[in-house]
Design an enzyme around this catalytic site. Structure first.
Site, short mmCIF file in Angstrom:
data_model
loop_
_atom_site.label_atom_id
_atom_site.label_comp_id
_atom_site.label_asym_id
_atom_site.label_seq_id
_atom_site.Cartn_x
_atom_site.Cartn_y
_atom_site.Cartn_z
N TYR A 129 0.81 -1.22 0.00
CA TYR A 129 0.00 0.00 0.00
C TYR A 129 0.84 1.27 0.00
O TYR A 129 0.30 2.37 -0.07
CB TYR A 129 -0.91 0.02 1.23
CG TYR A 129 -2.30 -0.46 0.93
CD1 TYR A 129 -2.52 -1.77 0.52
CD2 TYR A 129 -3.40 0.39 1.04
CE1 TYR A 129 -3.79 -2.21 0.23
CE2 TYR A 129 -4.67 -0.05 0.75
CZ TYR A 129 -4.86 -1.35 0.34
OH TYR A 129 -6.13 -1.79 0.07
N LYS A 181 1.91 -15.11 2.78
CA LYS A 181 2.18 -15.75 1.49
C LYS A 181 3.70 -15.92 1.42
O LYS A 181 4.35 -15.58 0.40
CB LYS A 181 1.64 -14.89 0.34
CG LYS A 181 1.72 -15.52 -1.04
CD LYS A 181 0.64 -16.54 -1.30
CE LYS A 181 0.85 -17.21 -2.65
NZ LYS A 181 -0.10 -18.30 -2.92
N ASP A 216 -4.21 -17.82 0.27
CA ASP A 216 -5.17 -18.44 -0.67
C ASP A 216 -5.95 -19.56 0.02
O ASP A 216 -7.18 -19.64 -0.09
CB ASP A 216 -4.48 -18.93 -1.95
CG ASP A 216 -3.08 -19.46 -1.73
OD1 ASP A 216 -2.53 -19.27 -0.63
OD2 ASP A 216 -2.52 -20.09 -2.65
N ASP A 240 -6.92 -6.10 3.61
CA ASP A 240 -7.96 -5.36 2.90
C ASP A 240 -8.91 -6.33 2.22
O ASP A 240 -10.13 -6.21 2.31
CB ASP A 240 -7.29 -4.44 1.86
CG ASP A 240 -8.30 -3.60 1.14
OD1 ASP A 240 -9.15 -2.99 1.82
OD2 ASP A 240 -8.28 -3.57 -0.10
#
Ligand code: NAI
Length: 347
Positions: A129, A181, A216, A240
């Site tokens: 971000y 991740k 995921d 988010d």
């Protein structure tokens, strides 16, 4: 003997764009019914800032929050692709609002899941971000290549993780799940996972359970069975996305509040955006912003008023059955607001 006048609390109010002014008006009416002692300083940002002052984050708005250190904010519009940078992201950076707390709970039974009660804690100022991105021109194509750099720091990860563990323990939660991740972004999200594992070993392993999951798989598992999760803690972009996903588990974006908490200030808002598709129609669901106002009341140690507000929402939705269209109801924002005011006044 008369009781002393309640202490007044200065706070900044940003009505926001799109449905913002409609849901903010509803929230103010309900806070008034609760006799919440806020003294509002109203300022603009986002598209309203550009329209009125030529600036999506006018200096007067920043100065007010710097003074009050407390704000309730409607959604702010941000153009996609080009245009000005998000005022939401700039506010979080300006006041180092590093922790984004987004609780969701089933309020209307009979949906796809029952009894959902989850909290997403999102790192709010680092990661992808930060907006370190650019295009590279090749030949006559100015957008031939796009590059983005994310930045996560050990200090930034640690302060967010510490906030998340402390919040989870203080609110009686059972488990913290670190979402990452690190199998692919071994540095960018690996640092967050490593910080979590180290902090947990050092400080929290005797106080609460912790597990880890890849983003995921987490999305799939949440949709299959949200009861497997309790507090989800993650980096900025994943947080988010996850917070919209979990909002969907409890009836949609109209039900999901957010608190942006930092060392210098706290800003309370709905998770959703300005909903331009329904703006001005008087049909928006103000519940997300109302629940954000309840988080704000908790924050200023007016938990009794927060409890009354949550109880009124529960009663209006489930006993009075007054609901806005996004929840399958037939009522508009005004009717829903009036029902809440009546519940609060008659409680
Ligand atoms: P959105 O969250 O505004 O709307 C998505 C869908 O949910 C729309 O169909 C909308 O009608 C519905 N919805 C949202 N809130 C609702 C409510 N309270 N009651 C009933 N229905 C509701 O997302 P979208 O359209 O992608 O974004 C619109 C603008 O909002 C963009 O400029 C975006 O940048 C901005 N935005 C601002 C945020 C903030 O200020 N914190 C957060 C998310 C988006």
């Amino acid at each position: 003997m008369t009781s002393p006048a309640p202490v007044r609390i200065p706070a900044t109010l940003i009505p926001g764009d799109g449905i913002g002014p409609e849901i903010v008006d509803a929230t103010l009416a309900i806070l008034e019914a609760l006799e919440a002692p806020f003294d509002w300083e109203t300022h603009v940002a986002g598209l309203a800032g550009v329209t009125q002052h030529g600036d999506p984050l006018p200096a007067a708005t920043l100065a007010s929050i710097r003074k009050t250190r407390l704000a309730l904010k409607g959604p702010l519009e941000t153009p996609s692709g080009g245009g000005y940078r998000s005022s939401n992201v700039r506010l979080r950076e300006e006041f180092q609002l590093y922790a984004n707390l987004r609780p969701v709970r089933t309020l209307v039974p009979g949906g796809r899941y029952e009894g959902v009660d989850l909290v997403v804690v999102r790192e709010n100022v680092e990661g992808l971000y930060m907006g370190y991105e650019h295009f590279i021109q090749i030949g006559d194509d100015p957008h031939a290549v796009a590059i983005a750099t994310g930045v996560n720091t050990r200090n930034g990860s640690n302060r967010l993780l510490e906030f998340a563990f402390e919040h989870a323990i203080a609110t009686g939660r059972k488990k913290v799940t670190i979402v990452h991740k690190a199998n692919i972004m071994k540095a960018l999200t690996g640092i967050f996972l490593e910080a979590a594992q180290q902090l947990y070993e050092k400080k929290y392993k005797d106080k609460i359970a912790m597990d880890t999951v890849i983003i995921d798989a987490c999305c799939m598992k949440l949709v299959l069975d949200p009861s497997k999760f309790d507090v989800l803690v993650t980096t900025n972009l994943f947080g988010d996305i996850l917070s919209d996903l979990v909002a969907g588990l409890v009836g949609g974006l109209g039900m999901a509040p957010g608190a942006n908490i930092g060392t210098d200030a706290a800003i309370f808002e709905a998770v959703h955006g300005s909903a331009p598709d329904i703006a001005g129609k008087g049909i928006a669901n103000p519940t997300a912003l109302l629940l954000a106002a309840a988080l704000m009341l908790d924050h200023v140690k007016l938990g009794d008023k927060a409890t009354r507000l949550r109880a009124a929402i529960d009663a209006v939705l489930n006993i009075d059955k007054v609901r806005t269209g996004d929840l399958g109801g037939k009522n508009n924002t005004k009717e829903y607001t009036q029902a809440l005011v009546a519940r609060i006044r008659n409680a």
